[in-house]
Write a protein that holds these residues in place. Structure first.
Motif, PDB file in Angstrom:
ATOM      1  N   UNK A   3       1.097  -0.903  -0.080  1.00  0.00           N
ATOM      2  CA  UNK A   3      -0.041  -0.093  -0.419  1.00  0.00           C
ATOM      3  C   UNK A   3       0.549   0.965  -0.152  1.00  0.00           C
ATOM      4  N   UNK A   4       0.277   2.506  -1.224  1.00  0.00           N
ATOM      5  CA  UNK A   4       1.769   3.121  -1.022  1.00  0.00           C
ATOM      6  C   UNK A   4       1.007   4.244   0.202  1.00  0.00           C
ATOM      7  N   UNK A   5       1.992   4.935   1.061  1.00  0.00           N
ATOM      8  CA  UNK A   5       2.098   6.121   2.016  1.00  0.00           C
ATOM      9  C   UNK A   5       1.611   7.143   1.397  1.00  0.00           C
ATOM     10  N   UNK A   6       0.844   7.799   1.876  1.00  0.00           N
ATOM     11  CA  UNK A   6      -0.140   9.469   2.357  1.00  0.00           C
ATOM     12  C   UNK A   6       0.960  10.286   1.903  1.00  0.00           C
ATOM     13  N   UNK A   7       0.375  11.385   1.027  1.00  0.00           N
ATOM     14  CA  UNK A   7       0.938  12.207   1.024  1.00  0.00           C
ATOM     15  C   UNK A   7       0.127  13.557   1.035  1.00  0.00           C
ATOM     16  N   UNK A   8       1.108  14.392   2.571  1.00  0.00           N
ATOM     17  CA  UNK A   8      -0.221  15.226   1.761  1.00  0.00           C
ATOM     18  C   UNK A   8       0.938  16.827   2.548  1.00  0.00           C
ATOM     19  N   UNK A   9       0.650  17.983   1.760  1.00  0.00           N
ATOM     20  CA  UNK A   9       1.337  18.396   1.471  1.00  0.00           C
ATOM     21  C   UNK A   9       0.746  19.999   2.975  1.00  0.00           C
ATOM     22  N   UNK A  10       2.431  20.094   3.513  1.00  0.00           N
ATOM     23  CA  UNK A  10       2.667  20.379   4.577  1.00  0.00           C
ATOM     24  C   UNK A  10       0.377  20.460   5.889  1.00  0.00           C
ATOM     25  N   UNK A  54       4.863  16.843   2.724  1.00  0.00           N
ATOM     26  CA  UNK A  54       6.132  17.738   1.526  1.00  0.00           C
ATOM     27  C   UNK A  54       5.655  19.128   1.670  1.00  0.00           C
ATOM     28  N   UNK A  55       6.919  19.892   1.376  1.00  0.00           N
ATOM     29  CA  UNK A  55       7.156  21.694   1.222  1.00  0.00           C
ATOM     30  C   UNK A  55       7.501  21.914   2.864  1.00  0.00           C
ATOM     31  N   UNK A  56       7.635  21.273   3.993  1.00  0.00           N
ATOM     32  CA  UNK A  56       7.553  21.763   4.783  1.00  0.00           C
ATOM     33  C   UNK A  56       9.171  22.057   5.444  1.00  0.00           C
ATOM     34  N   UNK A  57       9.801  21.847   4.605  1.00  0.00           N
ATOM     35  CA  UNK A  57      11.777  21.550   5.252  1.00  0.00           C
ATOM     36  C   UNK A  57      12.392  22.446   3.807  1.00  0.00           C
ATOM     37  N   UNK A  58      11.185  23.289   2.970  1.00  0.00           N
ATOM     38  CA  UNK A  58      12.157  23.895   1.541  1.00  0.00           C
ATOM     39  C   UNK A  58      13.184  25.474   2.210  1.00  0.00           C
ATOM     40  N   UNK A  59      12.598  25.702   3.145  1.00  0.00           N
ATOM     41  CA  UNK A  59      13.220  27.154   3.429  1.00  0.00           C
ATOM     42  C   UNK A  59      14.932  26.491   4.120  1.00  0.00           C
ATOM     43  N   UNK A  60      15.125  25.291   4.383  1.00  0.00           N
ATOM     44  CA  UNK A  60      16.831  24.879   4.683  1.00  0.00           C
ATOM     45  C   UNK A  60      18.167  24.498   3.732  1.00  0.00           C
ATOM     46  N   UNK A 116       8.623   8.732  18.412  1.00  0.00           N
ATOM     47  CA  UNK A 116       8.003   9.057  17.115  1.00  0.00           C
ATOM     48  C   UNK A 116       9.419   9.874  16.320  1.00  0.00           C
ATOM     49  N   UNK A 117       8.936   9.657  14.856  1.00  0.00           N
ATOM     50  CA  UNK A 117      10.237  10.026  14.282  1.00  0.00           C
ATOM     51  C   UNK A 117      10.025  10.788  12.836  1.00  0.00           C
ATOM     52  N   UNK A 118      10.254  11.680  12.762  1.00  0.00           N
ATOM     53  CA  UNK A 118      10.242  12.217  11.124  1.00  0.00           C
ATOM     54  C   UNK A 118      11.486  12.417  10.482  1.00  0.00           C
ATOM     55  N   UNK A 119      11.267  11.291   9.560  1.00  0.00           N
ATOM     56  CA  UNK A 119      12.360  10.803   8.590  1.00  0.00           C
ATOM     57  C   UNK A 119      12.826  12.334   7.788  1.00  0.00           C
ATOM     58  N   UNK A 120      13.746  12.784   7.678  1.00  0.00           N
ATOM     59  CA  UNK A 120      13.752  13.925   6.290  1.00  0.00           C
ATOM     60  C   UNK A 120      14.633  13.879   5.298  1.00  0.00           C
ATOM     61  N   UNK A 141       6.829   3.438   0.667  1.00  0.00           N
ATOM     62  CA  UNK A 141       7.432   4.281  -0.029  1.00  0.00           C
ATOM     63  C   UNK A 141       8.364   4.847  -1.102  1.00  0.00           C
ATOM     64  N   UNK A 142       8.648   6.303  -1.672  1.00  0.00           N
ATOM     65  CA  UNK A 142      10.719   6.341  -2.020  1.00  0.00           C
ATOM     66  C   UNK A 142      10.665   7.727  -1.835  1.00  0.00           C
ATOM     67  N   UNK A 143      11.147   7.371  -1.058  1.00  0.00           N
ATOM     68  CA  UNK A 143      11.362   9.112   0.133  1.00  0.00           C
ATOM     69  C   UNK A 143      12.125   9.932  -0.561  1.00  0.00           C
ATOM     70  N   UNK A 144      12.121  11.099  -1.130  1.00  0.00           N
ATOM     71  CA  UNK A 144      12.857  11.654  -1.766  1.00  0.00           C
ATOM     72  C   UNK A 144      13.119  13.434  -1.940  1.00  0.00           C
ATOM     73  N   UNK A 145      13.844  13.767  -1.932  1.00  0.00           N
ATOM     74  CA  UNK A 145      14.989  14.821  -1.284  1.00  0.00           C
ATOM     75  C   UNK A 145      13.496  16.208  -0.788  1.00  0.00           C
ATOM     76  N   UNK A 146      13.445  17.041   0.196  1.00  0.00           N
ATOM     77  CA  UNK A 146      12.297  17.800   0.724  1.00  0.00           C
ATOM     78  C   UNK A 146      11.595  16.857   1.228  1.00  0.00           C
ATOM     79  N   UNK A 147      11.491  15.683   1.960  1.00  0.00           N
ATOM     80  CA  UNK A 147      10.623  14.716   2.253  1.00  0.00           C
ATOM     81  C   UNK A 147      10.263  14.773   3.244  1.00  0.00           C
TER      82      UNK A 147
END
Length: 400
Positions: free
Chosen positions: A166-173, A193-199, A310-314, A368-374
């Motif tokens: 099952x694909x993992x849900x993707x939400x925009x910020x 997505x679009x939560x770390x664009x300022x890094x 809990x983990x936010x893997x960026x 999922x495939x986790x890509x830069x910025x996600x």
């Protein structure tokens, strides 16, 4: 070029606060304590023989902290290592005639040893990190920058369908309220997505030369081997420059991985390139967020396992494919029975052996495939298997 005496004078500015820290090691034996107090109070007594004596204290403390369980090591032993490493920095710069590449490398090696095996002293918590920043600001050594950029890498095309997942849900910020209600409370994984664009890291870290120039001489612990469940897996200390040049672009030989490493505590300059996500505020304790670095070549693996936090893997550089399983499916994943590995499963979800592990067919696979910025939110106790599809740098934020 900065002279040895100028470097010594800058390092010496910390001496007053370090001298006060002797009161923090009251349990230290009298001989070691009196020696440290003497050299801190009277730097004129520091000579080449003093270097030998200071190193003897460091060696003795290192032996003591490696006896028994690391968590049970008494703090005064580790604080003594920090103080003694600082004194050795003073001693080396005081007794050296000129600033050579060899001297600078030795200074950084002492600093990183002290950071890894020592601990902060109350009077100057960032003592050794500040010494490292000071040395780096002098630009004392030139690097042969020959690493390639990690941009435009070939990655393997993968799809959740090939794993019947099952694909993992993707939400925009999402808003804080939405994230808390729909994912924290529900204990549901999600890609943000679009939560770390300022890094700044998203651009700076694409070039491996950035790490070599900023921190090439810093010593870190590298995992060598396929993964930590293998019998030939080991760890080795090396500089970041050695790691990049010997492992990041190495397709033959053993895999090297800077994994689950507190790189940002050791090298605060790198912390300026990232920021702690606001979502980490949903905590059940006052403990600080653990920030870990994961840096390695294509093919690095974290075997199927779960964590208590809990983990936010960026994902900052490159891509990773990740398999997740609910804690409810634990019985289908065949966890190791050994106490040290009971949070790790024997299943490789890429190549499941249904004859050996027949219950695995009843597990529900998320992928999922986790890509830069996600960022991937992994709830506590959720099983996850992670593989780098390219040169990769990830940052995980763990909190309770």
């Amino acid at each position: 070029m900065m002279s040895c005496s100028e470097i010594y004078n800058k390092l010496e500015e910390f001496r007053s606060s370090v001298s006060k820290s002797i009161e923090e090691v009251t349990d230290l034996d009298g001989t070691c304590k009196s020696m440290l107090k003497r050299y801190l109070a009277d730097t004129d007594s520091i000579n080449e023989l003093a270097i030998v004596k200071i190193q003897a204290i460091i060696d003795y403390m290192y032996e003591q902290v490696n006896i028994g369980n690391w968590k049970e090591v008494k703090l005064f032993l580790r604080k003594t290592i920090t103080i003694a490493c600082y004194l050795k920095l003073l001693a080396l710069t005081k007794t050296s005639n000129e600033v050579t590449d060899s001297l600078v490398k030795d200074l950084f090696k002492i600093i990183d040893f002290g950071i890894m095996f020592g601990c902060p002293i109350d009077e100057e918590p960032e003592l050794l990190q500040s010494c490292a920043t000071l040395l780096s600001s002098f630009d004392l050594i030139s690097h042969n920058l020959s690493a390639s950029s990690s941009q435009n890498q070939d990655t393997t095309e993968v799809d959740s369908k090939q794993y019947n997942a099952q694909p993992i849900e993707v939400v925009d910020c999402p808003s804080m309220e939405t994230f808390y209600k729909n994912y924290i409370v529900a204990e549901k994984p999600v890609i943000l997505e679009n939560c770390v664009n300022h890094w700044p890291a998203l651009n700076k870290w694409k070039d491996q030369n950035y790490f070599i120039k900023l921190a090439g001489l810093r010593t870190v612990s590298i995992e060598i081997g396929r993964d930590y469940t293998e019998s030939d897996w080991t760890q080795k200390l090396m500089t970041i420059e050695e790691f990049i040049k010997n492992f990041i672009y190495q397709s033959n030989g053993p895999t090297g991985y800077l994994a689950q490493y507190q790189l940002f505590e050791q090298i605060p300059e790198l912390k300026d390139d990232i920021a702690e996500p606001e979502y980490c505020c949903f905590s059940d304790s006052d403990e600080p967020v653990d920030v870990m670095a994961w840096y390695g070549p294509k093919g690095t693996i974290s075997p199927l396992h779960h964590d208590p936090k809990r983990n936010l893997l960026t994902q900052v550089v490159g891509e990773k494919q990740i398999f997740l399983f609910s804690p409810k499916d634990s019985e289908y994943l065949y966890p190791h029975e050994h106490e040290l590995l009971n949070n790790t499963a024997r299943i490789d979800p890429r190549f499941p052996d249904f004859e050996k592990y027949p219950k695995y067919k009843d597990a529900k696979v998320y992928f999922c495939v986790l890509r830069p910025g996600q960022m991937l939110y992994i709830p506590p106790k959720w099983w996850h298997f992670v593989e780098s599809l390219s040169i990769s740098f990830s940052v995980s934020f763990w909190w309770k």
